[in-house]
Motif scaffolding. Structure first.
Motif, PDB file in Angstrom:
ATOM      1  N   LEU A  29     -28.193  70.529 -29.331  1.00 34.56           N
ATOM      2  CA  LEU A  29     -27.376  69.882 -27.861  1.00 34.56           C
ATOM      3  C   LEU A  29     -26.975  68.022 -28.243  1.00 34.56           C
ATOM      4  N   SER A  30     -27.879  67.898 -28.965  1.00 40.74           N
ATOM      5  CA  SER A  30     -28.022  66.621 -29.597  1.00 40.74           C
ATOM      6  C   SER A  30     -26.456  65.675 -30.388  1.00 40.74           C
ATOM      7  N   LEU A  31     -26.166  67.571 -30.903  1.00 38.55           N
ATOM      8  CA  LEU A  31     -24.538  67.290 -31.452  1.00 38.55           C
ATOM      9  C   LEU A  31     -23.700  67.246 -30.701  1.00 38.55           C
ATOM     10  N   ILE A  32     -24.035  67.378 -29.711  1.00 34.92           N
ATOM     11  CA  ILE A  32     -22.922  67.485 -28.374  1.00 34.92           C
ATOM     12  C   ILE A  32     -23.033  66.211 -27.488  1.00 34.92           C
ATOM     13  N   LYS A  33     -24.159  65.325 -27.841  1.00 37.12           N
ATOM     14  CA  LYS A  33     -23.751  64.024 -27.284  1.00 37.12           C
ATOM     15  C   LYS A  33     -23.252  63.596 -27.990  1.00 37.12           C
ATOM     16  N   ALA A  34     -23.065  63.472 -29.513  1.00 32.95           N
ATOM     17  CA  ALA A  34     -22.211  63.024 -30.326  1.00 32.95           C
ATOM     18  C   ALA A  34     -21.103  63.411 -30.078  1.00 32.95           C
ATOM     19  N   SER A  35     -20.654  64.615 -30.482  1.00 36.51           N
ATOM     20  CA  SER A  35     -19.038  65.220 -29.632  1.00 36.51           C
ATOM     21  C   SER A  35     -18.896  63.650 -28.656  1.00 36.51           C
ATOM     22  N   SER A  74     -34.373  71.712 -18.161  1.00 37.07           N
ATOM     23  CA  SER A  74     -34.452  70.130 -18.105  1.00 37.07           C
ATOM     24  C   SER A  74     -34.237  69.227 -19.366  1.00 37.07           C
ATOM     25  N   VAL A  75     -33.867  68.603 -19.417  1.00 37.71           N
ATOM     26  CA  VAL A  75     -33.473  67.913 -20.773  1.00 37.71           C
ATOM     27  C   VAL A  75     -34.122  66.182 -20.788  1.00 37.71           C
ATOM     28  N   ASN A  76     -34.370  65.526 -21.457  1.00 32.02           N
ATOM     29  CA  ASN A  76     -34.772  63.982 -21.317  1.00 32.02           C
ATOM     30  C   ASN A  76     -33.508  63.228 -21.090  1.00 32.02           C
ATOM     31  N   GLU A  77     -31.774  63.801 -21.184  1.00 36.10           N
ATOM     32  CA  GLU A  77     -30.688  62.767 -20.834  1.00 36.10           C
ATOM     33  C   GLU A  77     -30.117  64.031 -20.982  1.00 36.10           C
ATOM     34  N   ASP A  78     -29.027  63.311 -20.395  1.00 39.98           N
ATOM     35  CA  ASP A  78     -27.547  64.152 -19.965  1.00 39.98           C
ATOM     36  C   ASP A  78     -26.996  64.678 -21.457  1.00 39.98           C
ATOM     37  N   TYR A  79     -25.951  65.570 -22.125  1.00 36.03           N
ATOM     38  CA  TYR A  79     -25.833  65.986 -23.530  1.00 36.03           C
ATOM     39  C   TYR A  79     -24.774  65.945 -23.394  1.00 36.03           C
ATOM     40  N   MET A  80     -23.881  65.943 -22.246  1.00 33.36           N
ATOM     41  CA  MET A  80     -21.979  65.256 -22.235  1.00 33.36           C
ATOM     42  C   MET A  80     -21.966  64.972 -21.197  1.00 33.36           C
ATOM     43  N   THR A 140      -0.398  66.393 -32.300  1.00 28.46           N
ATOM     44  CA  THR A 140      -1.800  66.796 -32.935  1.00 28.46           C
ATOM     45  C   THR A 140      -2.371  67.288 -33.139  1.00 28.46           C
ATOM     46  N   PHE A 141      -3.173  68.802 -33.834  1.00 25.86           N
ATOM     47  CA  PHE A 141      -4.226  69.505 -33.388  1.00 25.86           C
ATOM     48  C   PHE A 141      -5.410  69.212 -34.250  1.00 25.86           C
ATOM     49  N   ALA A 142      -6.669  69.081 -33.586  1.00 30.18           N
ATOM     50  CA  ALA A 142      -7.636  68.852 -34.767  1.00 30.18           C
ATOM     51  C   ALA A 142      -8.699  70.005 -34.406  1.00 30.18           C
ATOM     52  N   VAL A 143      -9.421  70.249 -35.890  1.00 27.79           N
ATOM     53  CA  VAL A 143      -9.929  71.184 -35.268  1.00 27.79           C
ATOM     54  C   VAL A 143     -11.699  70.605 -36.147  1.00 27.79           C
ATOM     55  N   THR A 144     -12.780  70.282 -35.255  1.00 23.71           N
ATOM     56  CA  THR A 144     -13.953  69.406 -36.121  1.00 23.71           C
ATOM     57  C   THR A 144     -14.926  70.544 -36.280  1.00 23.71           C
ATOM     58  N   MET A 145     -15.720  69.479 -36.636  1.00 24.37           N
ATOM     59  CA  MET A 145     -16.968  70.480 -37.675  1.00 24.37           C
ATOM     60  C   MET A 145     -18.522  70.407 -37.581  1.00 24.37           C
ATOM     61  N   GLN A 146     -18.299  68.844 -37.000  1.00 27.80           N
ATOM     62  CA  GLN A 146     -19.646  68.225 -37.322  1.00 27.80           C
ATOM     63  C   GLN A 146     -20.581  69.029 -36.633  1.00 27.80           C
ATOM     64  N   ASN A 147     -20.132  69.752 -35.353  1.00 25.77           N
ATOM     65  CA  ASN A 147     -21.609  70.959 -34.482  1.00 25.77           C
ATOM     66  C   ASN A 147     -21.666  71.803 -35.583  1.00 25.77           C
TER      67      ASN A 147
END
Length: 678
Positions: free
Chosen positions: A508-514, A316-322, A468-475
């Protein structure tokens, strides 16, 4: 004349100084371990005893007599073997006696080589101890960060690994302290050995003999006869189990044989041609014309560590992460194809997911732990990029907001056919990119990358299709530290493990930002005038340390549960009408073929083969293979031996070898063209 007796305590200043430094370091390490991990029985208790033995011994000035010296010289390699394996498991329980002997042979060969080179037993024993301690620690932390042990080709990706280590925390468990202290005790004790081999010509002959014997040992170790005789674990895709059952040194040396790639069974130029002919015959057409006249823009985002932890555990989480991606996976968004992919990697080795998506090849037929970009892509190779560029006239661009040298991308992307590449260095220098750069933790955010993509398409040439092929780095891991520019929004509920819970909260917070950034990108392209397809998928799940609070990583799992540990989501959305579809599970190597199908673009011969193969084997990955009936195989070896579709997997292996390795005889038209040769 009576020989002068040596003092009990050393009278050498450098030894006293070294003793003080080592004592302080060990004491500090013990304190940090107890403070951060708590007092772990029996590890910290044994460590305290070892510390009591080590500190006085550092200042001893006497030497062992020859008999005692020989005993310690004989014991040191064995001490090192069991201690090194002790960082993760008990070798005397988990490794058969015969395989223990194979490992011990390596340690004794290393010791003898150092002894013959130096001529001093103390130097050889101390160096052996320190070297093996370093190897053991490196392997321990590599497993902790990416969940797979050290393999030979890691040496090729050392710079990539070092570039991200600043984001990891090197925790010091009680077990690590105990084993490390034991190594130090062995090294300190070995420094008192008094045994020498003075004649240089004998030492030179012995060195040459040791080198020859070592080379012969490594060669023989890799032969099928030795593997069968000692029943070495050869299960593909289970590197951790291999290393636990075979030992680190035997596993590492045995893996060296994978540096040279062998042809698959039944491979020949004529067999390749037979498979090609069969593929076109099944397709039932000589010219694969486009299903429509639309050539949509294509944007593919491979999102770093983007995974749904709800696939492996309930929590359980306080809100949906994605929330946005979840709505797409549930079929609540129009013009969307979505589903779950099985990745070949876990916790790291991102480049392999890239490789599978762009080429259609699979890591299932490549050595476990290998990195295709660094080992096998040495020349230009037909792939999705070249098919779009050469057959359909697309402009092709790759973007990655991190250093160009990571996974050799600055060299690999041109070989894959990309005309333009933008890396971190470019994003910090080019004004039109730099104005979009903002950071989450130490990485450029996903929102920044989405803004860069939007900027590109706002300024692209009209009626010129673009890929365009983009590879992210944030997470990217690790998830240990707090940052002023990143405040976690997602919080686990009803979880008692506060220490590990923080890791998952951050992840999970990083996933939410994504998820938010991706939704913003989709909202922009909803009103974009040109037809555009956008794909986003995760490259792998995070490592074990992130999920301890919701997932028991030590528990034995069923094949279905293990397969879910490699599961990542994918979504494919268009700003024009395409048929909605929810796909249960497939592997990453099929995703580019599915993209071509949904875009209505003509497929290459190889993509046609993969489209046909997916009907029988929807999942072919390095760790899991699943057939159309849902039967799960642990790796490609078991599937090829047991499956009713053995021939089809063999055909894939033959085509992949021709595509990736047999460059002089590669069937270029089949891999790059949508037209059947007349």
């Amino acid at each position: 004349m009576r020989k002068r007796q040596q003092p009990l305590w050393t009278n050498k200043k450098w030894r006293r100084l070294l003793g003080v430094v080592i004592s302080l370091i060990l004491t500090a390490a013990m304190a940090v371990s107890i403070i951060t991990e708590g007092f772990e029985m029996p590890f910290h208790l044994v460590s305290c005893v070892l510390l009591i033995l080590i500190i006085p011994a550092l200042f001893f000035g006497f030497k062992m007599n020859k008999a005692v010296s020989v005993i310690f010289m004989v014991l040191t390699p064995a001490f090192c073997f069991y201690a090194l394996e002790g960082y993760s498991h008990a070798a005397w329980k988990d490794i058969s006696v015969g395989v223990q002997m194979l490992n011990l042979a390596v340690y004794y060969l290393i010791f003898l080589l150092l002894f013959f080179i130096s001529g001093r037993g103390s130097a050889a024993a101390v160096l052996t101890s320190i070297f093996m301690m370093a190897v053991g620690l490196i392997n321990y932390y590599v497993v902790a960060f990416r969940d797979t042990p050290v393999v030979p080709w890691d040496l090729m990706s050392l710079s990539t690994a070092l570039s991200v280590t600043k984001n990891y925390v090197f925790s010091i468990s009680g077990r690590v302290i105990m084993v490390t202290f034991f190594f130090v005790w062995v090294a300190v004790t070995d420094s008192r050995i008094s045994f020498e081999m003075r004649r240089s010509f004998r030492r030179l002959a012995a060195v040459l003999a040791a080198v020859v014997i070592s080379g012969a040992y490594v060669f023989i170790l890799q032969t099928p006869r030795m593997i069968q005789l000692f029943e070495l674990d050869e299960t593909i895709g289970t590197l951790n189990d291999q290393y636990e059952r075979n030992g680190l040194t035997v596993s590492f040396l045995s893996s060296l044989r994978y540096i040279r790639t062998e042809r698959p069974s039944g491979y020949s130029e004529s067999r390749v041609q037979e498979i090609i002919d069969e593929t076109y015959e099944k397709a039932g057409q000589s010219n694969r014309a486009s299903q429509n006249d639309v050539k949509p823009n294509i944007i593919v985002i491979m999102n770093e560590s983007f995974a749904d932890m709800g696939d492996i555990a309930q929590f359980s989480v306080n809100e949906d992460y994605m929330p946005f991606v979840h709505s797409m996976l549930k079929g609540e968004v129009e013009n969307c194809v979505s589903g779950k992919l099985i990745s070949s990697v876990l916790g790291g080795n991102t480049a392999n997911s890239e490789f599978e998506f762009l080429t259609g090849d699979t890591m299932a037929f490549l050595p476990p732990g290998s990195i295709a970009y660094q080992q096998y892509v040495k020349d230009s190779i037909p792939n999705l990029v070249t098919a779009l560029k050469e057959n359909e006239g697309y402009t092709v661009t790759a973007m990655h907001p991190y250093y160009a040298a990571g996974w050799n991308r600055d060299k690999i992307y041109p070989l894959l056919g990309f005309e333009q590449t933008y890396f971190l260095e470019d994003m910090l220098e080019m004004p039109w990119l730099e104005r979009h750069t903002s950071y989450i933790r130490d990485y450029i955010s996903d929102q920044s990358l989405m803004d860069m993509i939007r900027d590109m398409y706002e300024n692209k040439a009209e009626d010129q299709p673009a890929f365009t092929f983009a590879v992210t780095m944030q997470n990217h891991g690790g998830y240990f530290d707090d940052f002023e520019n990143f405040q976690p929004e997602i919080e686990l509920l009803n979880v008692e493990d506060d220490y590990n819970k923080d890791y998952l909260n951050r992840y999970l917070s990083l996933i939410k930002a994504s998820d938010d950034a991706f939704e913003n990108l989709i909202e922009y392209f909803e009103n974009y005038e040109e037809p555009t397809i956008i794909v986003m998928f995760g490259d792998h799940q995070p490592g074990d340390y992130v999920i301890h609070s919701i997932y028991d990583t030590e528990k034995e799992r069923s094949s279905e549960e293990m397969a879910k540990r490699y599961m990542v989501p994918f979504v494919m959305w268009a700003n024009y009408d395409i048929e909605d579809e929810q796909i249960d599970t497939m592997s990453i190597n099929y995703l580019s073929t599915l993209l071509m199908e949904k875009a209505g673009l003509p497929m290459t011969g190889y993509q046609t083969f993969l489209s046909q193969l997916r009907q029988s084997f929807p999942v072919i990955s390095a760790n899991v293979i699943i057939d159309k009936d849902g039967k799960i195989y642990a790796g490609s070896t078991s599937a090829q031996r047991s499956s009713a579709y053995k021939e089809m997997l063999g055909e894939y292996a033959v085509l992949q070898y021709n595509h990736l390795f047999d460059i002089s005889h590669r069937q270029e038209d089949f891999f790059n063209s949508s037209l059947k040769p007349e």
